[in-house]
Scaffold this motif. Structure first.
Motif, PDB file in Angstrom:
ATOM      1  N   MET A 121     -40.710 -28.422  -1.400  1.00 10.89           N
ATOM      2  CA  MET A 121     -41.042 -27.690  -0.183  1.00 10.89           C
ATOM      3  C   MET A 121     -42.546 -27.466  -0.148  1.00 10.89           C
ATOM      4  O   MET A 121     -43.168 -27.273  -1.194  1.00 10.89           O
ATOM      5  CB  MET A 121     -40.341 -26.327  -0.165  1.00 10.89           C
ATOM      6  CG  MET A 121     -38.836 -26.405  -0.220  1.00 10.89           C
ATOM      7  SD  MET A 121     -38.054 -24.806  -0.518  1.00 10.89           S
ATOM      8  CE  MET A 121     -38.619 -23.847   0.843  1.00 10.89           C
ATOM      9  N   SER A 152     -33.579 -33.815  10.608  1.00 13.54           N
ATOM     10  CA  SER A 152     -34.691 -33.418   9.754  1.00 13.54           C
ATOM     11  C   SER A 152     -35.922 -34.262  10.068  1.00 13.54           C
ATOM     12  O   SER A 152     -35.823 -35.409  10.475  1.00 13.54           O
ATOM     13  CB  SER A 152     -34.304 -33.569   8.280  1.00 13.54           C
ATOM     14  OG  SER A 152     -34.091 -34.927   7.984  1.00 13.54           O
ATOM     15  N   ALA A 190     -38.171 -18.257   1.688  1.00 10.80           N
ATOM     16  CA  ALA A 190     -37.658 -19.420   2.421  1.00 10.80           C
ATOM     17  C   ALA A 190     -36.261 -19.810   1.946  1.00 10.80           C
ATOM     18  O   ALA A 190     -35.463 -20.349   2.710  1.00 10.80           O
ATOM     19  CB  ALA A 190     -38.608 -20.600   2.260  1.00 10.80           C
ATOM     20  N   HIS A 246     -42.887 -24.675   5.272  1.00 13.80           N
ATOM     21  CA  HIS A 246     -42.813 -23.272   5.683  1.00 13.80           C
ATOM     22  C   HIS A 246     -44.207 -22.658   5.816  1.00 13.80           C
ATOM     23  O   HIS A 246     -44.824 -22.292   4.818  1.00 13.80           O
ATOM     24  CB  HIS A 246     -41.997 -22.454   4.674  1.00 13.80           C
ATOM     25  CG  HIS A 246     -40.562 -22.847   4.622  1.00 13.80           C
ATOM     26  ND1 HIS A 246     -39.653 -22.380   5.523  1.00 13.80           N
ATOM     27  CD2 HIS A 246     -39.895 -23.685   3.801  1.00 13.80           C
ATOM     28  CE1 HIS A 246     -38.471 -22.900   5.251  1.00 13.80           C
ATOM     29  NE2 HIS A 246     -38.596 -23.708   4.220  1.00 13.80           N
ATOM     30  N   ASP A 306     -45.542 -34.630  11.112  1.00 16.55           N
ATOM     31  CA  ASP A 306     -44.237 -35.273  11.209  1.00 16.55           C
ATOM     32  C   ASP A 306     -44.265 -36.257  12.360  1.00 16.55           C
ATOM     33  O   ASP A 306     -44.925 -36.042  13.371  1.00 16.55           O
ATOM     34  CB  ASP A 306     -43.096 -34.267  11.317  1.00 16.55           C
ATOM     35  CG  ASP A 306     -43.131 -33.398  12.552  1.00 16.55           C
ATOM     36  OD1 ASP A 306     -44.203 -33.231  13.127  1.00 16.55           O
ATOM     37  OD2 ASP A 306     -42.067 -32.874  12.927  1.00 16.55           O
ATOM     38  N   SER A 326     -38.793 -31.766   1.671  1.00 14.58           N
ATOM     39  CA  SER A 326     -37.573 -31.435   2.410  1.00 14.58           C
ATOM     40  C   SER A 326     -37.873 -30.472   3.546  1.00 14.58           C
ATOM     41  O   SER A 326     -37.283 -30.566   4.614  1.00 14.58           O
ATOM     42  CB  SER A 326     -36.546 -30.788   1.484  1.00 14.58           C
ATOM     43  OG  SER A 326     -36.181 -31.687   0.477  1.00 14.58           O
ATOM     44  N   GLU A 327     -38.767 -29.525   3.300  1.00 14.89           N
ATOM     45  CA  GLU A 327     -39.059 -28.487   4.280  1.00 14.89           C
ATOM     46  C   GLU A 327     -40.531 -28.099   4.210  1.00 14.89           C
ATOM     47  O   GLU A 327     -41.159 -28.218   3.162  1.00 14.89           O
ATOM     48  CB  GLU A 327     -38.217 -27.234   4.002  1.00 14.89           C
ATOM     49  CG  GLU A 327     -36.727 -27.452   4.051  1.00 14.89           C
ATOM     50  CD  GLU A 327     -35.934 -26.217   3.635  1.00 14.89           C
ATOM     51  OE1 GLU A 327     -36.501 -25.105   3.630  1.00 14.89           O
ATOM     52  OE2 GLU A 327     -34.758 -26.383   3.294  1.00 14.89           O
TER      53      GLU A 327
END
Length: 172
Positions: free
Chosen positions: A100, A2, A117, A68, A31, A65-66
């Motif tokens: 998210m 991740s 998602a 999109h 990131d 966490s994510e």
């Protein structure tokens, strides 16, 4: 593996549509492996974005966490998603919250995009909160390499289909 997302605040002089220049602070997300790499990458991204001097005022690990992205959307929203699980020992429901970042044009679309998602999620979940994020842009780490990988995979799949067709023809 991740990704670790970093929120970077950058202060610089921005020329507005009216021609007036104002000092502004904007937030970007990228990131990276470490704070040092995050600083180097935001310097690189901002150097391409503006010719003015800029100052990085803050870098922090984002609680996400994510991420999109969705096409034809211009804003970022932070969605709180509660994952619901049954605690086997007590028999009670246990909620675990994740956050998210979802791209959308408004809150309603952000809810729909968050649900989309979460489509492949096996367990139950709820979306108790969605707020507009101050993040202006997201810089993923491998943006160019991912496109190359997708093209490679598509080429390999088409070659495999051609090989299968040739084998089927030879068997007949």
């Amino acid at each position: 593996m991740s990704a670790t997302w970093y929120e970077c605040k950058v202060k610089y002089r921005k020329t507005h549509d009216s021609g007036e220049q104002k000092v502004t602070t904007e937030t970007y997300l990228l990131d990276a492996i470490s704070f040092t790499e995050a600083e180097a990458r935001i310097n690189e991204e901002m150097a391409a974005y503006t010719s003015e001097e800029f100052l990085i005022t803050n870098i922090k690990v984002a609680n996400l966490s994510e991420v999109h992205p969705f096409e034809n959307s211009d804003r970022w929203f932070k969605s709180k998603v509660s994952l619901i699980a049954l605690d086997e020992n007590s028999g009670k429901e246990k909620k675990t919250n994740i956050y998210m970042l979802v791209q959308a044009n408004d809150v309603k679309e952000a809810f729909e995009n968050t649900s989309q998602a979460m489509d492949n999620t096996m367990g139950e979940y709820s979306i108790p909160a969605i707020t507009e994020s101050p993040i202006l842009d997201v810089f993923p780490y491998f943006s160019g390499d991912e496109e190359k990988l997708e093209k490679f995979n598509a080429t390999e799949k088409s070659e495999n289909k051609e090989e299968s067709l040739v084998e089927e023809t030879e068997l007949k």
